[in-house]
Structures are given as C-alpha cells and as structure tokens.
Design a protein around this motif. Structure first.
Motif, short mmCIF file in Angstrom:
data_model
loop_
_atom_site.label_atom_id
_atom_site.label_comp_id
_atom_site.label_asym_id
_atom_site.label_seq_id
_atom_site.Cartn_x
_atom_site.Cartn_y
_atom_site.Cartn_z
N ILE A 1 9.48 -6.82 10.22
CA ILE A 1 8.07 -6.51 10.02
C ILE A 1 7.31 -6.44 11.35
O ILE A 1 6.35 -5.66 11.49
CB ILE A 1 7.42 -7.55 9.07
N LYS B 1 7.57 -2.87 12.50
CA LYS B 1 7.25 -1.79 11.56
C LYS B 1 6.12 -0.92 12.10
O LYS B 1 5.15 -1.41 12.69
CB LYS B 1 6.82 -2.38 10.21
N ILE C 1 6.01 2.66 6.95
CA ILE C 1 5.57 2.03 5.70
C ILE C 1 5.09 3.09 4.72
O ILE C 1 5.42 3.06 3.52
CB ILE C 1 4.45 1.00 5.99
N GLU C 2 4.33 4.06 5.21
CA GLU C 2 3.84 5.13 4.34
C GLU C 2 5.00 5.95 3.78
O GLU C 2 4.98 6.36 2.62
CB GLU C 2 2.89 6.03 5.13
N PHE D 1 6.52 3.85 0.98
CA PHE D 1 5.64 3.74 -0.19
C PHE D 1 5.55 5.06 -0.97
O PHE D 1 5.47 5.06 -2.20
CB PHE D 1 4.23 3.34 0.25
N SER E 1 10.37 -5.44 4.07
CA SER E 1 9.08 -5.90 3.55
C SER E 1 8.34 -4.78 2.83
O SER E 1 7.76 -5.00 1.75
CB SER E 1 8.22 -6.44 4.70
N ASP E 2 8.35 -3.55 3.41
CA ASP E 2 7.65 -2.44 2.76
C ASP E 2 8.38 -2.01 1.48
O ASP E 2 7.76 -1.74 0.46
CB ASP E 2 7.52 -1.25 3.73
N TYR E 3 9.70 -1.95 1.54
CA TYR E 3 10.49 -1.56 0.36
C TYR E 3 10.32 -2.60 -0.75
O TYR E 3 10.19 -2.26 -1.94
CB TYR E 3 11.96 -1.43 0.77
N ALA F 1 6.82 -2.14 -2.31
CA ALA F 1 6.76 -0.95 -3.17
C ALA F 1 7.43 -1.21 -4.52
O ALA F 1 6.91 -0.83 -5.57
CB ALA F 1 7.42 0.23 -2.47
#
Length: 479
Positions: free
Chosen positions: A67, A70, A75-76, A79, A117-119, A122
C-alpha cells in the motif's frame, strides 16, 4: 510477445467454448466490450437485454503492490472492472427480469491479503452490495462468491509456487465449476456471501514446523463436564470419544505448524480415558516431527510417575489430499427408516447430545447409508479448523451400526487407518455417512466410512476403521 501469445490462446479458448456450447444444443454469443464504459456496454447488450435473466459478474484486474507504493492510477484500474463494470452492466439490463445475480468476489476481500489492499476493498464492496441488493432485487437470488485462488486464470506459476509453499491448496477447474453450479441448488438460495476455497488468510505466514519434540497439555477436569463426555457413557461411565483424540492430534499439529491439518494415519487406542473419578487431571499430547510427518502420542502420568499411553497417530503435513471422486448412486435424504431406535436397542450408547444419526437410507452389507445432522460439540477449541469431534463421532457411530446389523454384535472402534478431510466437517446441514466393508472376516471388522453431502461430494473419509466386537458390550451399551 507474451501478451500477444496470451491473446491468441484466449481467442482459441473462447472459440472452443462456444463450439462446445453449440454442440450441446445451447445458443451463445461472445461480446467484447469495455464494461467500464456505460454507453458501450448498453449498446452491446441492447439486442439481448430482454432475454437476460441472470448475471454472473467475474471481471477483475490485479495490480499487486504494498500500500505504501500504490499509485492512484493502479487503484482506479483495479476498482474499475469490479465496481464501475457491475454498475454499467446492471444499468443496461432490466432489473425486474433478473432471477440470478452472482458476483465473483475473493477471499482477499473476506480476509485481506498482503499487497492487495485495493483488490480486497473492491471485492468487499461486492460483498456489501450483495447484501443490500437482496432488498433492492427481491425477485432475484443475489450471491457474492468469495473464491480462493484457482489453478488457472489470474494465478501465474510464480503465485502458484507461493501458495504451494504456504500449504494453501488451489481450486482445480473441475472442482470450481462444480462449486459454482452448486450455488444454483435450492438449498443454496439463502447464501448471500459465501467463501469457496481456503478458510484462512492467503497472506498468513506459516510458522516453521517444529524440529524437536513438543508437548501440549489438555485438561481432563475441564473436559469432564462437557456434553461430548457426559453423553458418551459405556456401562454408565463417561469415556472420552476416540473422535476427540483424533481431533487433538490434528489440532495440536495444526496450531504448532500454522497450517491446516487434514490428513492423519495409524490412529490407535491403547487405553481409553475413563472419567470415573480415579484418573488423572490432565493428559499430554506429545508431538515428534520426522520426515514431513508428526507422530502424536496422547499420554497421562500417574501420581507415582508412571506414564500411561492412551492414543497414538501420525499427522501428515503438506497440502490437502487431491479432491475425492463424488459418491454416486446415493439414496435421497428423507427416505428409509427412522434411526432413533439405534440409540435404544444396544446398537449405540450415546446420549441425546450426540444422537445425530437420523435415518437409515440404505441397509445393505455392501453399503450402509445413514442420514445425519451435525451434533453440537462443546469441546472443539482443540480441534483442527476443518475438524469437529461431534460430527466426526457420527462416522464412528455409523461403523458400530454396520457391525451390529451385519455381525450381530456390539463393538467399539480401536483403530483408524487413515483420516482425510476434504471440506469442513463443521458446516451446518444434513449430510450422509456411507459405510462400506474392506474385510469381512477375522475378529474385527475393517470398514471405510465416508461423510458426504447429499449430492455425493466427499467431506471426510475414515479408511480402515477397525471395530472390535464383544458380546458383553451390548449389555454395557444399555446400562
């Protein structure tokens, strides 16, 4: 070059799948569209929207990174297909026609995972959306499937090697397809968020396997008042179920090594633990590692220092066993004869808390099939994550039923050649226990006992279960 090769391979797989569907008599169309583009998605689905009654949302992108490193753009990108993609597809379809909405989430969202963390976020949004969509789409079954890692798709050879090192089994494609199809069964209608795959965090660090003898102490005083013991009486005296000792062996190794214990061999009863007021206050579970296995001995020590062996087993480390072939030709639950009398006629000696055998569905020497309901156990903290002594005891009860029915004698299990756990024995719901003889002569009976779901999916299997018969036991069972 690698990306180009992947595109060519993917195109071939798509064409092969479409051909297979047409050969089977189905109509199928493949639409290539960026589902994060609302206008493009609506246009692509417009010719089909009035025929769509089900939605399976499996889009996803990985951009693994700690993270601290990142970037917003990464991240976008993660998502977008999960969240914006779902929004685009739902907006392009008439909600009132939907009967099934199945979301492909991930155990990364359920447990978290290092570098994702982003996955994880989501996928957890998908889980939360599924819960609210149950109210927004009352005419549809909405389920978010939190998949473990598959042995295909996003799992590269490098990632696969990491999972193997951690002892985390990958979902094989045939098993994943079976699990997916099973979610459409009537008994799965209430599932909103369900985990299919590992039930431990993917990024949990394995503790190093013990290299020397380790000992765990188990309080017999605390255990004496539990229903697992008080309702397991022979000749009115509480006796520790063999299923508890098996759970101790699996659980001790699992907690010591930090990996799921699902295989055991050569379990034997040397001298059962009797709660008659004269025994020790505790016993010791002694683990001795060697060559990828752990020999487990359950012992107690008398006041004068004498060591008394009670049980022994060997727990096998490493990955889970290969998926077992489902059992076929099983009778449907609800038929056959009531099994309640087995607890009254001297076949079994178990009290109300352990009476999980409900019906005798097939009553043949070559294959005895019993319908069961899991029994509550209040002595489970020492068990392994996929093992519970209460439900496991039903497999041994079923072996005693076979001996009584086809050898006309009461018996007790004194050894189990092997234990394999293929799915949690802790799940609620009806399951079947199938008893098949391995050897039909000699002083003891050797049996294979399998616990399976009503559709034949194997949950656990006890092989080479040795039941010793004795005429005097029948009277003690009813005492």
């Amino acid at each position: 070059m690698g990306r180009l090769a992947a595109d060519v391979t993917g195109g071939r797989e798509i064409r092969a799948t479409l051909d297979a569907l047409r050969t089977a008599g189905s109509e199928a169309a493949y639409l290539a569209v960026d589902i994060t583009d609302q206008a493009a998605t609506t246009a692509a689905l417009a010719p089909h929207r009035d025929r769509v009654t089900g939605l399976v949302h499996g889009a996803g992108v990985l951009a693994d990174q700690l993270i601290a490193h990142k970037k917003a753009s990464e991240i976008e990108r993660v998502f977008a297909p999960k969240l914006a993609g779902l929004r685009s597809v739902l907006a392009a379809l008439p909600a009132e026609r939907l009967r099934h909405v199945v979301l492909f989430s991930s155990v990364a969202g359920f447990f978290g995972n290092q570098g994702q963390s982003d996955y994880a976020m989501a996928n957890e949004v998908l889980n939360t959306w599924a819960a609210s969509a149950r109210r927004m789409l009352p005419g549809a079954r909405v389920t978010s499937l939190n998949w473990g890692a598959w042995d295909s798709g996003m799992v590269s050879p490098q990632i696969k090697a990491v999972f193997e090192e951690r002892g985390i089994p990958l979902i094989q494609a045939p098993e994943g397809a079976r699990l997916f199809a099973g979610q459409f069964a009537p008994e799965r209608a209430a599932d909103t968020v369900t985990v299919l795959g590992p039930t431990t965090p993917l990024s949990s660090r394995e503790r190093p396997a013990p290299t020397s003898v380790a000992t765990v102490r188990r309080s017999l005083t605390e255990l004496a008042g539990t229903l697992l013991v008080t309702d397991h009486r022979i000749d009115s005296v509480p006796v520790l179920p063999a299923a508890v000792a098996i759970g101790w062996a699996l659980g001790a190794v699992e907690h010591a090594e930090g990996r799921r214990a699902v295989r055991l061999r050569d379990f034997s009863v040397h001298k059962g633990i009797v709660f008659d007021g004269t025994g020790p206050d505790e016993c010791r579970v002694v683990m001795t590692p060697a060559d990828g296995e752990v020999t487990v001995a359950v012992r107690s020590v008398t006041k004068d220092g004498t060591v008394r062996p009670h049980y022994a087993a060997t727990v096998l480390a490493g990955p889970a066993p290969a998926p077992a072939a489902p059992l076929t030709g099983l009778p449907a639950p609800g038929g056959g004869a009531d099994a309640a009398g087995l607890y009254e006629d001297g076949t079994l000696f178990h009290g109300p808390a352990l009476r999980g055998l409900r019906r005798v569905l097939a009553d043949e020497e070559a294959r005895l099939v019993l319908e069961c309901e899991p029994v509550a156990t209040d002595a489970g903290p020492a068990d392994a994550s996929w093992y519970a002594a209460g439900p496991a005891d039903l497999l041994l009860q079923a072996a005693l039923v076979w001996v009584r029915r086809f050898r006309s004698a009461a018996g007790l299990p004194l050894a189990v050649g092997g234990v394999e756990l293929h799915a949690p024995l802790t799940s609620p719901g009806t399951f079947l226990v199938v008893v098949e003889p391995v050897r039909r002569d000699g002083p003891d009976s050797r049996l294979t006992v399998t616990a399976c779901a009503p559709d034949g999916r194997v949950l656990a299997r006890f092989t080479d279960v040795s039941v010793v018969s004795a005429p005097q036991l029948a009277a003690k069972f009813t005492g």
